[in-house]
Design an enzyme around this catalytic site. Sequence first.
Site, PDB file in Angstrom:
ATOM      1  N   ASP A 115       0.795  -1.237   0.000  1.00  0.00           N
ATOM      2  CA  ASP A 115       0.000   0.000   0.000  1.00  0.00           C
ATOM      3  C   ASP A 115       0.827   1.286   0.000  1.00  0.00           C
ATOM      4  O   ASP A 115       0.264   2.368   0.180  1.00  0.00           O
ATOM      5  CB  ASP A 115      -0.979   0.046   1.202  1.00  0.00           C
ATOM      6  N   LYS A 136       3.459   1.178  -4.919  1.00  0.00           N
ATOM      7  CA  LYS A 136       4.312   0.582  -5.961  1.00  0.00           C
ATOM      8  C   LYS A 136       3.576   0.465  -7.294  1.00  0.00           C
ATOM      9  O   LYS A 136       4.116   0.825  -8.341  1.00  0.00           O
ATOM     10  CB  LYS A 136       4.793  -0.820  -5.515  1.00  0.00           C
ATOM     11  N   THR A 137       2.365  -0.061  -7.244  1.00  0.00           N
ATOM     12  CA  THR A 137       1.615  -0.283  -8.483  1.00  0.00           C
ATOM     13  C   THR A 137       1.158   1.045  -9.083  1.00  0.00           C
ATOM     14  O   THR A 137       1.225   1.248 -10.303  1.00  0.00           O
ATOM     15  CB  THR A 137       0.414  -1.215  -8.221  1.00  0.00           C
ATOM     16  N   HIS A 155       3.315  -9.302  -1.110  1.00  0.00           N
ATOM     17  CA  HIS A 155       4.599  -9.453  -0.443  1.00  0.00           C
ATOM     18  C   HIS A 155       5.221 -10.829  -0.753  1.00  0.00           C
ATOM     19  O   HIS A 155       6.391 -10.928  -1.094  1.00  0.00           O
ATOM     20  CB  HIS A 155       4.385  -9.279   1.061  1.00  0.00           C
TER      21      HIS A 155
HETATM   22  P1  GDP Z   1       1.202  -1.063  -3.497  1.00  0.00           P
HETATM   23  O1  GDP Z   1       0.556  -2.078  -2.594  1.00  0.00           O
HETATM   24  O2  GDP Z   1       2.526  -0.620  -2.959  1.00  0.00           O
HETATM   25  O3  GDP Z   1       1.260  -1.490  -4.921  1.00  0.00           O
HETATM   26  O4  GDP Z   1       0.271   0.263  -3.404  1.00  0.00           O
HETATM   27  P2  GDP Z   1      -0.819   0.797  -4.440  1.00  0.00           P
HETATM   28  O5  GDP Z   1      -0.187   1.381  -5.638  1.00  0.00           O
HETATM   29  O6  GDP Z   1      -1.834  -0.262  -4.657  1.00  0.00           O
HETATM   30  O7  GDP Z   1      -1.430   1.982  -3.607  1.00  0.00           O
HETATM   31  C1  GDP Z   1      -2.095   1.757  -2.366  1.00  0.00           C
HETATM   32  C2  GDP Z   1      -3.126   2.845  -2.105  1.00  0.00           C
HETATM   33  O8  GDP Z   1      -2.470   4.100  -1.957  1.00  0.00           O
HETATM   34  C3  GDP Z   1      -4.096   3.021  -3.257  1.00  0.00           C
HETATM   35  O9  GDP Z   1      -5.359   3.272  -2.742  1.00  0.00           O
HETATM   36  C4  GDP Z   1      -3.577   4.223  -3.991  1.00  0.00           C
HETATM   37  O10 GDP Z   1      -4.579   4.943  -4.673  1.00  0.00           O
HETATM   38  C5  GDP Z   1      -2.990   5.052  -2.863  1.00  0.00           C
HETATM   39  N1  GDP Z   1      -1.914   5.930  -3.315  1.00  0.00           N
HETATM   40  C6  GDP Z   1      -0.851   5.601  -4.079  1.00  0.00           C
HETATM   41  N2  GDP Z   1      -0.063   6.660  -4.297  1.00  0.00           N
HETATM   42  C7  GDP Z   1      -0.635   7.697  -3.662  1.00  0.00           C
HETATM   43  C8  GDP Z   1      -0.308   9.077  -3.508  1.00  0.00           C
HETATM   44  O11 GDP Z   1       0.691   9.580  -4.032  1.00  0.00           O
HETATM   45  N3  GDP Z   1      -1.136   9.828  -2.756  1.00  0.00           N
HETATM   46  C9  GDP Z   1      -2.253   9.332  -2.177  1.00  0.00           C
HETATM   47  N4  GDP Z   1      -3.006  10.149  -1.457  1.00  0.00           N
HETATM   48  N5  GDP Z   1      -2.600   8.033  -2.296  1.00  0.00           N
HETATM   49  C10 GDP Z   1      -1.810   7.233  -3.019  1.00  0.00           C
HETATM   50 MG    MG Z   2       0.751  -3.294  -5.785  1.00  0.00          MG
END
Ligand code: GDP
Ligand code: MG
Length: 394
Positions: free
Chosen positions: A21, A24-25, A84
């Site tokens: 979260d 990354k994606t 993970h």
């Molecule tokens: P991952 O698990 O690392 O791949 O994370 P995701 O890309 O799925 O992002 C997790 C959550 O964080 C999602 O709801 C995204 O919309 C939110 N998110 C990602 N980048 C940002 C950002 O720059 N700002 C905000 N406010 N939310 C973000």
């Molecule tokens: Mg992801």
Amino acid sequence: NFSTENSEKTHINVGTIGHVDHGKTTLTAAITKVLQKDGLAKFVSYDEIDKAPEEKARGITINAAHVGYTTKKRHYAHTDCPGHADFIKNMISGASQMDGAILVVAATDGQMPQTREHLLLAKQVGVQKIVVYVNKADLVDKEVLELVEIEVRELLDEFGFDSEKSPFVCGSALKALNGEDTEIGEKSIRKLLDVLDEYIPVPERDFMSPFMVPIDNMFLVPGRGTVVVGTIFRGIVKKNAVSELVGFDTKIKTSIGDLQVFKKSVPEAKAGENVGILLRNIKVKDIERGMLLCEMNSVKLSNRFTASVYFLSKSEGGRSKPITGKYIQQLFSKTWSIACRVDLDAGVEMIMPGEHGKVYLTLLCKMVMTPGQCFTIRENKITVATGIITETLP
Ligand code: GDP
Ligand code: MG
């Protein structure tokens, strides 16, 4: 993938790592979005990346998206794993070896357990360079961003990465993905791509180290003698070089009578080339697949190593019971296999199927294994573990 075929640009493998979260994606999607504007990538949406089809590597199922894009300078293949566990498996199995990693840290959280775990694994599997994207800059003050940077630089130092030179970029992957052309939006993505181009070096073939050729095959050429075939792993092989065949407890002295690349005799061949080598004073029956042809006295044989190992869960076809040490099975690497004992790290009582950990390997006979070398462990012809060598012990 985009423009992989005709691209003259250097190819680099990268990937996003970091806590769940942290973005990354979102960042991966944002990169393609921004580059699409410049005609350098095809936009890949968040959902396409996150729902990447399962792929199989060494008997294990890994969810991983491979996204291709080009910058002004280079072509990138970028790996993003949804979970993970997928990340761990991808790294340990060597499914997509990264030349550098983009560590994503949400400024709202700072470092988290998976941030540490991914950095540790990246170090173990030989990732040299880390670029940090401090994400979610839209949700915090400038002071917080500065504190996160200090904290993550300390973390990089702790895990043996260059804490001073590693570039940091602050931004909001989400704003960039939504097309906001601001400092923390699209501009942060362009800045990230620039630091990737600058900081992650082009992987170089190693022509300087003493030569090493893992033997894939050997046969007798009537009237000429014993020929071995393999791809030069490192160094430069020259005709007449005094060499030794190493592995399975033995070192056999020999020398190179002839060297062929694409069926033509050559005076020398370099790392990366597939060669046929005529060896003097050696019989085919003395050679085993998996031996290495090396420069004289350039390698050490050992039967003890440390490794990072992932044990497949039962649903992945692995064991149903935990590993508790003194676990003896067959280890497979490159073109050979050998009996091996697996012992756990001090203080660790067991590793459950579906988990990973540091282990000690003791092979039945001495071999040459180099850090970063991948292997699997099989029990009754079923892959139960996949791992990567981290250290050769004396
Ligand atoms: P991952 O698990 O690392 O791949 O994370 P995701 O890309 O799925 O992002 C997790 C959550 O964080 C999602 O709801 C995204 O919309 C939110 N998110 C990602 N980048 C940002 C950002 O720059 N700002 C905000 N406010 N939310 C973000
Ligand atoms: Mg992801």
